[in-house]
Design an enzyme around this catalytic site. Structure first.
Site, PDB file in Angstrom:
ATOM      1  N   LYS A  76      37.371  -8.836 -91.629  1.00 24.36           N
ATOM      2  CA  LYS A  76      38.903  -9.146 -92.104  1.00 24.36           C
ATOM      3  C   LYS A  76      39.698  -8.608 -91.011  1.00 24.36           C
ATOM      4  CE  LYS A  76      42.075  -8.581 -95.814  1.00 24.36           C
ATOM      5  NZ  LYS A  76      43.339  -8.165 -95.003  1.00 24.36           N
ATOM      6  N   CYS A  98      69.456   3.670-112.324  1.00 21.51           N
ATOM      7  CA  CYS A  98      71.008   3.735-112.150  1.00 21.51           C
ATOM      8  C   CYS A  98      71.628   2.930-113.512  1.00 21.51           C
ATOM      9  CB  CYS A  98      71.535   3.363-111.042  1.00 21.51           C
ATOM     10  SG  CYS A  98      73.520   3.130-111.029  1.00 21.51           S
ATOM     11  N   CYS A 134      73.643   8.853-110.316  1.00 15.10           N
ATOM     12  CA  CYS A 134      73.328   7.719-108.992  1.00 15.10           C
ATOM     13  C   CYS A 134      74.184   8.219-107.874  1.00 15.10           C
ATOM     14  CB  CYS A 134      73.774   6.326-109.538  1.00 15.10           C
ATOM     15  SG  CYS A 134      73.583   5.132-108.148  1.00 15.10           S
ATOM     16  N   LYS A 180      32.576 -13.739 -99.356  1.00 16.24           N
ATOM     17  CA  LYS A 180      33.011 -14.882 -99.942  1.00 16.24           C
ATOM     18  C   LYS A 180      31.542 -15.728-100.568  1.00 16.24           C
ATOM     19  CE  LYS A 180      36.553 -16.260 -96.498  1.00 16.24           C
ATOM     20  NZ  LYS A 180      36.960 -17.028 -95.569  1.00 16.24           N
ATOM     21  N   LEU A 183      43.881 -12.690-101.000  1.00 10.76           N
ATOM     22  CA  LEU A 183      42.577 -12.221-101.486  1.00 10.76           C
ATOM     23  C   LEU A 183      42.910 -10.980-102.455  1.00 10.76           C
ATOM     24  CD1 LEU A 183      40.079 -12.683 -98.579  1.00 10.76           C
ATOM     25  CD2 LEU A 183      40.558 -14.125-100.704  1.00 10.76           C
TER      26      LEU A 183
END
EC number: 6.5.1.2
Length: 685
Positions: free
Chosen positions: A127, A440, A422, A304, A97
């Site tokens: 929910k 990187c 890095c 809904k 949803l």
């Protein structure tokens, strides 16, 4: 049956015919009592009477095992533990949803809906914070159950679902379809969660973090006896596949839920139909106010469109229905201290700053780390190491730093400095213009990216090395047999026998598959390199346009944007990839190892009758592999898209075609079946 009658029956010399009748009667009686207890909340016998009936059935089944029926309540717990879960393809995709995080979001959703279909009412429900489950009944008997998985394929959890006492093994009554798929949420009630952790604490075992994790872990136990001990519950919230199509279903979502309840399936008592927008907001506020008092965890409410005909008119987008939305509750927040920042390198080379936090309990879990996303987010927050920060579990799932508390900043607070190199391989960290994420530049050379890069390189859509699965790749790298993709082609069968569960026969077969993979196509080779945002279609377009790797390696961004469906961003990614010496070294090593492909000849106009057309594939193809069909269409000049639009020229509809077929028919798009597609291919050979 009365207790005294059962005693007489069990003590008598019962004939097999009588035993079968009594066992059937007991099964039906116990199943009905289960529904009355768990669904109707109106038990008609005591627990001790129920236990007595169950013991009688157990004794009879031990004496006459040939008469045990599939829906017997004794069959909720299976026998031997499974070795692994099988995969199940859903008959109809299990979509997720979209979310609304406030009144403005929901109002925008409401406007989209009413603009399309006019005034609507909403069926509103909590929910539940559990695990989505699909349960298939055939002739009223529970046949199989599966997790949502990726929405298309889930895991077979049938034996575990059978242990959930509120789920009927056989539907109540006789008025149900031949096939009915029930969808709902399996969850662990708060009381069961607390009891589970109390037992774990007493045994000095690791505690579960929250009921959702406990429910998910319980449903994925290979031994259903463990699942049975976890006291899971279930609420149905929707119908999936129903056969025959002519079966009369309720005309509203609420009516269909009542049908499910009449068949003995549990449905939440908190469901309400709201006719007006104000009623929807009132429902949301009411559930939010009572959230802590509910017997189960929730993270919002689901709205809904109630009318099924309106749902069908609204339809679906790729991953969610247009007629439903999850209206999420505000995330819970706490304050804590930012103690430091680590920089992690992901499988695509993204360098992500991760905050190290003084542990804090928020949203039901203890949080000690949170992503800071990128340099822009650090600048936006104005955050420094040593700051007091406000931490939120966004959507009750992902820990997120949302603000700092400036008045609490100490004099010793220090700036967060992004690394220039890095932290894994030492390559330069670069940030392309217009991108938020720093990456990187090591590419295939970087160890952090190596495993995923080689998995991708060997995958079915890339070089398609048969038998080179993820676990094999991981072992090859962990045992330092492979450092780069080119090393794959140096492997021998004897070297691969060092891997776990790899005998000489399997190793010989894998070595042969590696040798066979040396012969490929330029399009597959380009896709295998894992260049950012270069998928199968883009790789095919690049190969067709430049015809050779040498031409592509020196192409400029301007030249790259001349390729069909290649924009500036993708062109920059391609040019950047080929500008890195590390990547060129890997490519040269692969070619030196024997990787090759046939020369590409420019196709004639006659050979591409579909040039300029957009085609879409949907449903299951029985005689063609989906990827082969796609490749053949591209060879004929067609662009193969993933969704139907007004620009689509033709839809190929296989079996069980769903929303794409409906949309194509709505837009008047030409639709053909697999037979017509095969005829097209045959005519253009």
């Amino acid at each position: 049956m009365q207790d005294i009658q059962l005693d007489k029956l069990l003590s008598a010399d019962m004939s097999p015919e009588n035993a079968q009748q009594v066992m059937q009667a007991l099964s039906q009686s116990l199943n009905e009592h289960n529904i009355r207890y768990y669904v109707d909340d109106a038990p008609t016998i005591t627990d001790s009477e129920y236990d007595r009936l169950m013991q009688c059935l157990i004794k009879l089944e031990a004496q006459f095992p040939q008469f045990i029926v599939a829906d017997s309540p004794t069959q909720r717990v299976g026998g031997l533990a499974l070795a692994k879960f099988d995969q199940i393809t859903h008959l109809k995709p299990m979509l997720s949803l979209d979310n609304a995080f406030g009144e403005a979001d929901f109002s925008a959703f409401h406007k989209r809906v009413t603009d399309k279909v006019g005034e609507v009412s909403f069926c509103c429900e909590p929910k539940l914070d559990g695990l989505a489950v699909s349960i298939l009944y055939r002739h009223g008997v529970l046949e199989r159950a599966a997790t949502r998985g990726d929405g298309t394929v889930g895991e077979d959890i049938t034996e575990n679902v059978k242990t959930i006492k509120s789920i009927p093994l056989k539907l109540r009554g006789n008025d149900f379809p031949e096939v009915v798929e029930v969808r709902g949420e399996a969850f662990m009630p708060k009381a069961a969660f607390e009891a589970l952790n109390e037992r774990a604490r007493a045994k000095d075992e690791k505690l579960f973090v929250n009921p959702r994790n406990a429910a998910a872990g319980s449903l994925r136990q290979l031994d259903s006896k463990i699942t049975a001990s976890r006291s899971l519950a279930f609420y149905a919230y929707a119908l999936g596949v129903v056969e025959p199509d002519s079966y009369s279903l309720g005309k509203t979502h609420y009516e269909q839920l009542q049908q499910l309840k009449s068949w003995g399936l549990p449905v939440s008592n908190e469901i309400k139909v709201c006719e007006e927008l104000d009623q929807v907001f009132d429902y949301y506020k009411d559930i939010l106010t009572r959230r802590s008092d509910l017997p189960f965890e929730i993270d919002g409410v689901v709205m809904k469109v109630n009318d099924i005909a309106q749902q069908q008119r609204l339809g679906f987008v790729a991953k969610s229905p247009r007629w439903a939305i999850a209206y999420k509750f505000p995330a819970q927040e706490e304050m804590t201290l930012l103690e430091g920042v680590d920089f992690q390198v992901g499988r695509t080379g993204a360098v992500t700053p991760v905050a190290r936090l003084k542990p804090v309990f928020v949203g039901g879990v203890t949080v000690s780390n949170a992503t800071l996303h990128n340099a822009d987010e650090i600048e936006r927050l104005g955050i420094k190491i040593g700051d007091t920060v406000i931490i939120r579990r966004a959507g009750d799932v992902i820990p997120q730093i949302v603000a700092i508390v400036p008045e609490r900043r100490p004099e010793t607070a220090t700036d967060i400095v992004f690394p220039h190199n890095c932290p894994v391989c030492g390559s330069l960290v670069e940030r392309l213009e217009g991108e938020a994420v720093a990456r990187c530049s090591g590419g295939l050379f970087c160890e952090a990216q190596r495993k995923e890069a080689i998995k991708h390189f060997a995958s079915r859509k890339a070089l398609d090395i048969d038998g080179m699965g993820d676990k094999v790749v991981e072992q090859l790298i962990d045992k330092e047999l492979v450092q780069s993709p080119a090393d794959l082609f140096k492997l021998t069968a004897s070297m691969m026998t060092m891997l776990d569960r790899m005998g000489m026969k399997s190793a010989t077969n894998l070595a042969a598959a590696i040798e066979a993979a040396k012969t490929t196509t330029l399009a597959r080779f380009l896709y295998a390199l894992g260049i950012r945002e270069v998928g199968e279609a883009t790789a095919a377009n690049l190969a067709a346009h430049f015809a050779s790797l040498d031409a592509l390696r020196v192409a400029t961004v301007e030249q790259l944007t001349a390729v069909e469906d290649v924009g500036v961003v993708v062109a920059q990614h391609v040019a950047h990839f080929f500008a890195q010496p590390h990547n060129l070294e890997v490519i040269d090593a692969l070619i030196a190892a024997g990787v090759h492909w046939p020369a590409i000849e420019a196709p004639s106009a006659d050979a591409q009758p579909l040039k300029g057309q957009t085609w879409v594939l949907t449903g299951t193809l029985n005689q063609l592999n989906r990827n082969d069909a796609k490749a053949q269409l591209q060879t004929l000049g067609a662009k193969v898209a993933g969704s139907v639009s007004k620009n689509t020229d033709c839809l190929v509809a296989g079996e069980a075609a769903g929303s794409k077929l409906a949309k194509a028919q709505e837009l008047g798009v030409k639709v053909i079946d697999e037979e017509a597609l095969l005829a097209l291919f045959a005519a253009n050979r």
